[in-house]
Design a protein around this motif. Structure first.
Motif, PDB file in Angstrom:
ATOM      1  N   SER A  96      57.813  25.340  41.764  1.00  0.00           N
ATOM      2  CA  SER A  96      58.229  25.798  40.435  1.00  0.00           C
ATOM      3  C   SER A  96      57.535  27.135  40.200  1.00  0.00           C
ATOM      4  N   TYR A  97      58.276  28.128  39.782  1.00  0.00           N
ATOM      5  CA  TYR A  97      57.793  29.504  39.802  1.00  0.00           C
ATOM      6  C   TYR A  97      56.584  29.724  38.895  1.00  0.00           C
ATOM      7  N   ALA A  98      56.456  28.917  37.832  1.00  0.00           N
ATOM      8  CA  ALA A  98      55.322  29.008  36.909  1.00  0.00           C
ATOM      9  C   ALA A  98      55.159  30.416  36.343  1.00  0.00           C
ATOM     10  N   LEU A  99      56.281  31.057  36.022  1.00  0.00           N
ATOM     11  CA  LEU A  99      56.232  32.379  35.409  1.00  0.00           C
ATOM     12  C   LEU A  99      56.183  32.241  33.889  1.00  0.00           C
ATOM     13  N   LEU A 100      55.580  33.218  33.241  1.00  0.00           N
ATOM     14  CA  LEU A 100      55.529  33.246  31.782  1.00  0.00           C
ATOM     15  C   LEU A 100      56.853  33.817  31.276  1.00  0.00           C
ATOM     16  N   PRO A 101      57.654  33.031  30.553  1.00  0.00           N
ATOM     17  CA  PRO A 101      59.009  33.473  30.205  1.00  0.00           C
ATOM     18  C   PRO A 101      59.055  34.672  29.264  1.00  0.00           C
ATOM     19  N   TRP A 102      57.994  34.890  28.495  1.00  0.00           N
ATOM     20  CA  TRP A 102      57.990  36.012  27.547  1.00  0.00           C
ATOM     21  C   TRP A 102      57.518  37.316  28.175  1.00  0.00           C
ATOM     22  N   ARG A 103      57.115  37.263  29.434  1.00  0.00           N
ATOM     23  CA  ARG A 103      56.656  38.465  30.123  1.00  0.00           C
ATOM     24  C   ARG A 103      57.719  38.933  31.124  1.00  0.00           C
ATOM     25  N   THR A 104      57.780  40.225  31.340  1.00  0.00           N
ATOM     26  CA  THR A 104      58.658  40.781  32.363  1.00  0.00           C
ATOM     27  C   THR A 104      58.084  40.478  33.745  1.00  0.00           C
ATOM     28  N   ALA A 105      58.861  40.841  34.772  1.00  0.00           N
ATOM     29  CA  ALA A 105      58.353  40.690  36.139  1.00  0.00           C
ATOM     30  C   ALA A 105      57.037  41.438  36.293  1.00  0.00           C
ATOM     31  N   ARG A 106      56.998  42.675  35.783  1.00  0.00           N
ATOM     32  CA  ARG A 106      55.757  43.455  35.853  1.00  0.00           C
ATOM     33  C   ARG A 106      54.628  42.746  35.114  1.00  0.00           C
ATOM     34  N   GLY A 107      54.934  42.244  33.920  1.00  0.00           N
ATOM     35  CA  GLY A 107      53.909  41.575  33.126  1.00  0.00           C
ATOM     36  C   GLY A 107      53.376  40.325  33.790  1.00  0.00           C
ATOM     37  N   ASN A 108      54.257  39.578  34.486  1.00  0.00           N
ATOM     38  CA  ASN A 108      53.793  38.389  35.198  1.00  0.00           C
ATOM     39  C   ASN A 108      52.879  38.749  36.358  1.00  0.00           C
ATOM     40  N   VAL A 109      53.209  39.822  37.078  1.00  0.00           N
ATOM     41  CA  VAL A 109      52.361  40.239  38.193  1.00  0.00           C
ATOM     42  C   VAL A 109      51.017  40.740  37.675  1.00  0.00           C
ATOM     43  N   GLU A 110      51.026  41.395  36.530  1.00  0.00           N
ATOM     44  CA  GLU A 110      49.790  41.930  35.960  1.00  0.00           C
ATOM     45  C   GLU A 110      48.894  40.849  35.359  1.00  0.00           C
ATOM     46  N   PHE A 111      49.458  39.669  35.111  1.00  0.00           N
ATOM     47  CA  PHE A 111      48.726  38.646  34.362  1.00  0.00           C
ATOM     48  C   PHE A 111      47.382  38.287  35.003  1.00  0.00           C
ATOM     49  N   GLY A 112      47.400  37.986  36.314  1.00  0.00           N
ATOM     50  CA  GLY A 112      46.154  37.631  36.987  1.00  0.00           C
ATOM     51  C   GLY A 112      45.166  38.780  37.043  1.00  0.00           C
ATOM     52  N   LEU A 113      45.696  39.996  37.117  1.00  0.00           N
ATOM     53  CA  LEU A 113      44.836  41.173  37.146  1.00  0.00           C
ATOM     54  C   LEU A 113      44.155  41.381  35.800  1.00  0.00           C
ATOM     55  N   GLU A 114      44.864  41.092  34.708  1.00  0.00           N
ATOM     56  CA  GLU A 114      44.272  41.184  33.379  1.00  0.00           C
ATOM     57  C   GLU A 114      43.078  40.241  33.264  1.00  0.00           C
ATOM     58  N   ALA A 115      43.281  39.010  33.739  1.00  0.00           N
ATOM     59  CA  ALA A 115      42.205  38.012  33.658  1.00  0.00           C
ATOM     60  C   ALA A 115      40.978  38.459  34.439  1.00  0.00           C
ATOM     61  N   GLY A 116      41.207  39.243  35.504  1.00  0.00           N
ATOM     62  CA  GLY A 116      40.085  39.724  36.314  1.00  0.00           C
ATOM     63  C   GLY A 116      39.488  41.026  35.816  1.00  0.00           C
ATOM     64  N   GLY A 117      40.013  41.551  34.710  1.00  0.00           N
ATOM     65  CA  GLY A 117      39.446  42.759  34.122  1.00  0.00           C
ATOM     66  C   GLY A 117      39.880  44.057  34.780  1.00  0.00           C
ATOM     67  N   THR A 118      40.988  44.047  35.518  1.00  0.00           N
ATOM     68  CA  THR A 118      41.480  45.268  36.157  1.00  0.00           C
ATOM     69  C   THR A 118      41.981  46.248  35.084  1.00  0.00           C
ATOM     70  N   PRO A 119      41.603  47.513  35.155  1.00  0.00           N
ATOM     71  CA  PRO A 119      42.064  48.495  34.159  1.00  0.00           C
ATOM     72  C   PRO A 119      43.578  48.601  34.118  1.00  0.00           C
TER      73      PRO A 119
END
Length: 283
Positions: A96-119
């Motif tokens: 199951s893709y486990a994507l966040l439906p309110w985020r775009t493809a870009r936003g879903n890819v960025e999600f884990g990076l946000e949690a890690g504090g990436t600028p």
């Protein structure tokens, strides 16, 4: 060839789960044995596939490596250190893709990076890089409901790759896709693996998929899951237009894995029938 020092090592690993609460305080809870005495080494950069009958503990094995649960006995090592919990050195792609439906493809890819504090700027660059790597140029601003199933799985793969884990864990990621999309993503995944050099642990029910993708295919027994045999697969060099599934080598490996699985599937089915008869008797 496998390295002398494994990237991943399962040492005498066993895993049991409680079945139900005991009727009296003194009684011990009944336990279900999912895995028993697993010894398994996976080399750095190896594409390792695990197959076995339903209920043999394949997903439990992946959960142990992901740090989502802990072994009842034995230990799981990553780069020589015991796995004690989840970590950014492991990325997971589920069926199951486990994507966040309110985020775009870009936003879903960025999600884990946000949690890690990436600028922010670096997040955007990495999202673009990995969406391109999985063939989704031009789809960064689409939401999941605007993407096909295969595209959603590509986004999930890009999201796991974006924070550069050492190990990629994949739990039947293509099982829900149609045959044509599945074949396309298999080739895409092989390309990503060759370009990145990641260690991949891939769970599947498909013998064809196991032989096509895996450098080594580990066959588990019926419950409780144990390592029955590891098959090293060498299909040789091939051009991008070649289909190895039509080769005699592929047919031979496929036959070997199927032969190993055949008796285990029969035993698993008999266990299910016995359990059902037991429930009917108790009722």
């Amino acid at each position: 060839m496998p390295s002398a020092t494994p990237k991943i090592r399962f040492e005498h690993v066993g895993k049991t789960f409680p079945l139900r609460t005991p009727r009296t305080a003194r009684a011990a809870p009944e336990r279900f044995t999912a895995l028993q005495d697993i010894d398994l080494d996976i080399a750095p950069g190896e594409f390792s596939v695990i197959v076995g009958p339903s209920g043999c503990g394949k997903s439990t094995l992946l959960d142990l490596l992901g740090g989502l649960t802990h072994p009842t006995r034995g230990r799981v090592l990553l780069d020589g250190a015991p796995v004690t919990g989840p970590g950014r050195d492991r990325g997971t792609v589920f069926q199951s893709y486990a994507l966040l439906p309110w985020r775009t493809a870009r936003g879903n890819v960025e999600f884990g990076l946000e949690a890690g504090g990436t600028p922010r700027r670096e997040r955007a660059e990495k999202a673009a890089e990995y969406l391109s790597l999985v063939g989704l140029d031009g789809f960064a601003d689409r939401h999941p409901h605007e993407l096909s199933g295969g595209m959603r799985q590509r986004v999930a793969l890009a999201r796991s790759l974006a924070y550069d884990p050492d190990v990629l864990l994949m739990d039947e990621p293509f099982a829900a896709l149609d045959a044509q999309t599945r074949e396309s993503l298999q080739e895409e995944l092989l390309g990503v693996w060759r370009r990145t050099g990641k260690t991949v642990v891939f769970i599947t029910h498909s013998i064809d998929e196991a032989v096509l993708l895996g450098e080594r295919v580990t066959v588990l027994t019926s419950r409780p899951g144990r390592v029955k045999e590891r098959v090293t697969v060498d299909l040789g060099e091939r051009a991008p237009s070649d289909d190895p599934r039509s080769s005699p080598e592929f047919a031979a490996y496929r036959h070997r894995v199927r032969e190993l699985l055949h008796g285990e599937v029969s035993r698993a089915q008999e266990l299910e029938r016995s359990a059902l008869r037991g429930k009917e008797t108790a009722a």
